[in-house]
Scaffold this motif. Structure first.
Motif, mmCIF file in Angstrom:
data_model
loop_
_atom_site.group_PDB
_atom_site.id
_atom_site.type_symbol
_atom_site.label_atom_id
_atom_site.label_comp_id
_atom_site.label_asym_id
_atom_site.label_seq_id
_atom_site.Cartn_x
_atom_site.Cartn_y
_atom_site.Cartn_z
ATOM 1 N N SER A 1 0.840 -1.197 0.000
ATOM 2 C CA SER A 1 0.000 0.000 0.000
ATOM 3 C C SER A 1 0.873 1.243 0.000
ATOM 4 N N VAL A 2 0.276 2.349 -0.405
ATOM 5 C CA VAL A 2 0.999 3.611 -0.440
ATOM 6 C C VAL A 2 0.018 4.732 -0.134
ATOM 7 N N ARG A 3 0.509 5.751 0.556
ATOM 8 C CA ARG A 3 -0.319 6.925 0.865
ATOM 9 C C ARG A 3 0.227 8.121 0.098
ATOM 10 N N LEU A 4 -0.647 8.760 -0.648
ATOM 11 C CA LEU A 4 -0.288 9.961 -1.394
ATOM 12 C C LEU A 4 -0.982 11.158 -0.760
ATOM 13 N N ASN A 5 -0.226 12.202 -0.484
ATOM 14 C CA ASN A 5 -0.798 13.438 0.041
ATOM 15 C C ASN A 5 -0.827 14.485 -1.069
ATOM 16 N N PHE A 6 -1.962 15.122 -1.228
ATOM 17 C CA PHE A 6 -2.123 16.143 -2.258
ATOM 18 C C PHE A 6 -2.450 17.481 -1.600
ATOM 19 N N VAL A 7 -1.888 18.542 -2.150
ATOM 20 C CA VAL A 7 -2.191 19.877 -1.646
ATOM 21 C C VAL A 7 -2.160 20.860 -2.811
ATOM 22 N N ARG A 8 -3.113 21.771 -2.823
ATOM 23 C CA ARG A 8 -3.128 22.849 -3.814
ATOM 24 C C ARG A 8 -2.622 24.113 -3.137
ATOM 25 N N GLU A 9 -1.768 24.832 -3.825
ATOM 26 C CA GLU A 9 -1.163 26.020 -3.229
ATOM 27 C C GLU A 9 -1.018 27.121 -4.277
ATOM 28 N N ASP A 10 -0.691 28.319 -3.808
ATOM 29 C CA ASP A 10 -0.569 29.442 -4.744
ATOM 30 C C ASP A 10 0.834 30.049 -4.745
ATOM 31 N N TYR A 11 1.828 29.288 -4.273
ATOM 32 C CA TYR A 11 3.195 29.818 -4.290
ATOM 33 C C TYR A 11 3.610 30.153 -5.720
ATOM 34 N N ALA A 12 4.183 31.333 -5.883
ATOM 35 C CA ALA A 12 4.641 31.783 -7.193
ATOM 36 C C ALA A 12 6.064 32.324 -7.062
ATOM 37 N N PRO A 13 6.875 32.202 -8.110
ATOM 38 C CA PRO A 13 8.250 32.725 -8.046
ATOM 39 C C PRO A 13 8.258 34.212 -7.699
ATOM 40 N N PHE A 14 9.077 34.571 -6.729
ATOM 41 C CA PHE A 14 9.169 35.961 -6.280
ATOM 42 C C PHE A 14 10.510 36.582 -6.670
ATOM 43 N N ALA A 15 11.589 35.827 -6.477
ATOM 44 C CA ALA A 15 12.912 36.369 -6.800
ATOM 45 C C ALA A 15 13.934 35.248 -6.950
ATOM 46 N N LYS A 16 14.871 35.462 -7.862
ATOM 47 C CA LYS A 16 16.041 34.592 -7.957
ATOM 48 C C LYS A 16 17.131 35.174 -7.071
ATOM 49 N N GLY A 17 17.921 34.280 -6.485
ATOM 50 C CA GLY A 17 18.976 34.788 -5.630
ATOM 51 C C GLY A 17 19.984 33.734 -5.249
ATOM 52 N N GLU A 18 20.851 34.114 -4.323
ATOM 53 C CA GLU A 18 21.942 33.244 -3.898
ATOM 54 C C GLU A 18 21.804 32.950 -2.410
ATOM 55 N N PHE A 19 21.693 31.677 -2.093
ATOM 56 C CA PHE A 19 21.604 31.255 -0.693
ATOM 57 C C PHE A 19 22.983 30.817 -0.238
ATOM 58 N N ASN A 20 23.471 31.465 0.808
ATOM 59 C CA ASN A 20 24.802 31.152 1.324
ATOM 60 C C ASN A 20 24.688 30.207 2.514
ATOM 61 N N ASP A 21 25.250 29.008 2.356
ATOM 62 C CA ASP A 21 25.203 27.980 3.394
ATOM 63 C C ASP A 21 26.630 27.650 3.836
ATOM 64 N N PRO A 22 27.082 28.219 4.956
ATOM 65 C CA PRO A 22 28.454 27.965 5.411
ATOM 66 C C PRO A 22 28.608 26.696 6.242
ATOM 67 N N PHE A 23 27.512 25.964 6.450
ATOM 68 C CA PHE A 23 27.571 24.823 7.364
ATOM 69 C C PHE A 23 27.465 23.470 6.664
ATOM 70 N N ILE A 24 26.339 23.192 6.005
ATOM 71 C CA ILE A 24 26.136 21.878 5.389
ATOM 72 C C ILE A 24 26.779 21.810 4.008
ATOM 73 N N ALA A 25 26.361 22.701 3.111
ATOM 74 C CA ALA A 25 26.933 22.695 1.761
ATOM 75 C C ALA A 25 28.289 23.386 1.722
ATOM 76 N N GLU A 26 28.506 24.299 2.682
ATOM 77 C CA GLU A 26 29.734 25.105 2.734
ATOM 78 C C GLU A 26 29.960 25.829 1.410
ATOM 79 N N ALA A 27 28.872 26.341 0.860
ATOM 80 C CA ALA A 27 28.947 27.028 -0.431
ATOM 81 C C ALA A 27 27.665 27.817 -0.650
ATOM 82 N N ALA A 28 27.685 28.649 -1.675
ATOM 83 C CA ALA A 28 26.496 29.395 -2.079
ATOM 84 C C ALA A 28 25.848 28.684 -3.258
#
Length: 272
Positions: free
Chosen positions: A141-168
């Motif tokens: 058996s398998v359970r599928l969860n469905f959700v409708r949302e209205d998230y829309a692209p707001f901005a492109k950018g650079e995420f700086n992660d100095p801990f896990i990825a240790e990179a931007a």
């Protein structure tokens, strides 16, 4: 009187004993299960499927079998507690000769779904096709969860992660007009996790939850989560530089790796 009491108990025990003996005499062992008949859903089929409000809500799910023999069909049952939610579904999985993967499709009535509400649909393989006598890491058996949302692209950018990825890394910040919040999906590059937040008129950042899962599992200490409590003054948006600042205590069940400062610098607006 005591003797009579014990006699009644003894007689009752005798009846129970005879009853059990009769059951054993009439017991017929179940036939041995054919291991090759097992049909199941791969583990990675579980999960949440998100759709924009205007999109059709539809997914295709893999079904597997342990052999690649002759062509065959297997019954698949769909169920949900929500009335009229399922618009259409494939009630059989059709395996072609020599193939061990079949696909079934389920489509929901998006008109019956409220925004940002989770809807669960369960898929079950016909019990006759699943081997219950074999210890195995597969599921019928398998359970599928469905959700409708209205998230829309707001901005492109650079995420700086100095801990896990240790990179931007390049990310897309999204905005929900219904919830009035921003979402930064998969910021740590693990394929999981998200940072959801709002910004007030003083450019202070606020969160709806106390922590966020990074999706990163440390080989020794387990899953790392990000907690913001205690660092409220380090959560803010720099409007002049267009930089969102996040500060988290990176924790596992055994303790903390320490606090880490993250930033998302906007490079391009995507708002229409």
């Amino acid at each position: 009187m005591k003797f009579a009491k014990y006699l009644i108990i003894a007689l009752a025990a005798g009846v129970l004993s005879v009853s059990c003996t009769d059951d054993e005499d009439n017991y017929v062992p179940a036939p041995a299960s054919d291991v090759k008949s097992s049909v199941y859903f791969p583990e990675n089929q579980n999960g949440t499927h998100a759709f924009l409000l205007e999109e059709n809500v539809e997914v295709t799910v893999d079904v597997k079998r342990e052999d690649k023999g002759a062509a065959r069909t297997v019954k698949i049952d769909f169920s949900t507690v929500h009335d009229d939610l399922i618009k259409s579904c494939d009630n059989v999985a059709t395996f072609k000769e020599g193939e061990d993967v079949a696909k079934v499709k389920v489509q929901l009535n998006k008109e019956k779904m409220e925004a940002f509400k989770n809807y669960a649909v369960y898929l079950n393989v016909d019990p006759a096709e699943f081997n219950p006598y074999k210890q195995q890491d597969i599921t019928p058996s398998v359970r599928l969860n469905f959700v409708r949302e209205d998230y829309a692209p707001f901005a492109k950018g650079e995420f700086n992660d100095p801990f896990i990825a240790e990179a931007a890394s390049q990310k897309v910040l999204e905005w929900s007009e219904i919830l009035k919040v921003y979402r930064l999906s998969d910021p740590w590059g693990t394929g999981e996790g998200e940072i959801i937040f709002s910004v007030d008129d003083k450019n202070k950042i606020h969160y709806k939850t106390l922590s966020f899962s990074t999706g990163y599992v440390h080989p020794k200490y387990g899953l790392i989560s990000a907690f913001w409590e205690g660092f409220e003054n380090k959560q803010y948006y720099n409007a002049e530089k267009k930089v969102y600042n996040f500060h988290f205590d990176m924790k596992v069940s055994a303790g903390s790796f320490g606090d880490v400062h993250y930033t998302f610098a906007v490079k391009e607006s995507l708002m229409k």
